[in-house]
Design a protein around this motif. Structure first.
Motif, PDB file in Angstrom:
ATOM      1  N   PRO A  49      44.172  40.789  49.583  1.00 33.25           N
ATOM      2  CA  PRO A  49      44.099  42.025  48.796  1.00 33.25           C
ATOM      3  C   PRO A  49      44.502  41.859  47.333  1.00 33.25           C
ATOM      4  O   PRO A  49      43.864  42.441  46.444  1.00 33.25           O
ATOM      5  N   GLN A  50      45.539  41.043  47.075  1.00 34.22           N
ATOM      6  CA  GLN A  50      45.986  40.885  45.682  1.00 34.22           C
ATOM      7  C   GLN A  50      44.896  40.227  44.837  1.00 34.22           C
ATOM      8  O   GLN A  50      44.613  40.647  43.709  1.00 34.22           O
ATOM      9  N   GLU A  51      44.283  39.178  45.388  1.00 39.68           N
ATOM     10  CA  GLU A  51      43.226  38.467  44.670  1.00 39.68           C
ATOM     11  C   GLU A  51      42.003  39.363  44.493  1.00 39.68           C
ATOM     12  O   GLU A  51      41.375  39.385  43.424  1.00 39.68           O
ATOM     13  N   LEU A  52      41.685  40.115  45.531  1.00 37.87           N
ATOM     14  CA  LEU A  52      40.549  41.035  45.490  1.00 37.87           C
ATOM     15  C   LEU A  52      40.752  42.071  44.386  1.00 37.87           C
ATOM     16  O   LEU A  52      39.852  42.333  43.584  1.00 37.87           O
ATOM     17  N   THR A  53      41.948  42.654  44.319  1.00 40.75           N
ATOM     18  CA  THR A  53      42.244  43.682  43.323  1.00 40.75           C
ATOM     19  C   THR A  53      42.176  43.113  41.905  1.00 40.75           C
ATOM     20  O   THR A  53      41.618  43.742  40.999  1.00 40.75           O
ATOM     21  N   ALA A  54      42.728  41.902  41.722  1.00 41.87           N
ATOM     22  CA  ALA A  54      42.721  41.284  40.391  1.00 41.87           C
ATOM     23  C   ALA A  54      41.290  41.025  39.921  1.00 41.87           C
ATOM     24  O   ALA A  54      40.945  41.285  38.760  1.00 41.87           O
TER      25      ALA A  54
END
Length: 220
Positions: A49-54
């Protein structure tokens, strides 16, 4: 255009018209995704999720982002405002959390139910009988802010292609059964990756998740 564009062209030419390509871009930098975008790719799959959001924040807004990795309930809120499809719904609790977070942002989120079809215990997913229980009692179909679009599964990591084929066939049979009995609107069967997507298509996949054949080896 470069190698990524060539790879995308070659793969697209190998896919039947009804099969959707998800470019699995996890662990690859934004510049690499931009190259694929410039080559016409609009659907990307991420597993964190963190990578997706970034990446969502940095890249064009007409990209359709798919969450393909195991998703923890406490991370759903980060992707709920924009994610197009969550492939990896593997528990009632996760489905309920997605439903709740989607309601908060005024959305209905498309999801796939992940079935465990592989021999490896490390893979996530429902057991087919367990999933049927929740479909039968209506707990999954009662959720108003998720739309169950289909099923997803990951085959065993093995050189035995007959085993892989049988696992895909099992998933397709479950897809047909659940669609006939509970979810007539289901239209997505997500299975097959770089090493086995041609088999998956032969066994009924409508969506394939391809990473290394497009982007090369991942940069961890």
């Amino acid at each position: 255009m470069g190698k990524i564009a060539d790879n995308l062209t070659r793969i697209r030419e190998s896919l039947p018209e009804q099969v959707t390509l998800v470019a699995v871009s996890k662990f690859h930098p934004v510049e690499v995704l931009r190259e694929a975008y410039q080559a016409g790719q609009r659907i990307f799959g991420e597993s964190r999720p963190q990578e997706l959001t970034a990446k969502y924040q940095e890249l064009p807004k007409d990209i359709e982002w798919h969450m393909i990795g195991h998703l923890q309930t406490n991370k759903v809120k980060y992707i709920a405002p924009f994610v197009a499809l969550i492939h990896s719904v593997d528990s009632l609790k996760l489905a309920q959390t997605i439903d709740k977070e989607a309601a908060k942002v005024g959305r209905t989120i498309d999801v796939l139910l992940q079935l465990h079809i592989a021999q490896e215990e490390t893979k996530f997913g429902w057991d087919a009988a367990e999933l049927e229980h929740f479909l039968q009692n209506g707990e999954l179909t009662a959720l108003e802010h998720i739309r169950i679009r289909g099923l997803m599964g990951m085959a065993s990591l093995t050189d035995d292609m007959e085993q892989v084929r049988n696992e895909f066939r099992t998933l397709h049979n479950d897809f047909v059964t659940f669609r006939e009995k509970y979810l007539p609107a289901m239209d997505v069967l997500s299975m097959g990756m770089s090493g086995d997507y041609s088999l998956a298509i032969e066994e009924g996949a409508t969506m394939v998740r391809i990473g290394s054949s497009i982007f090369g080896a991942r940069e961890y």
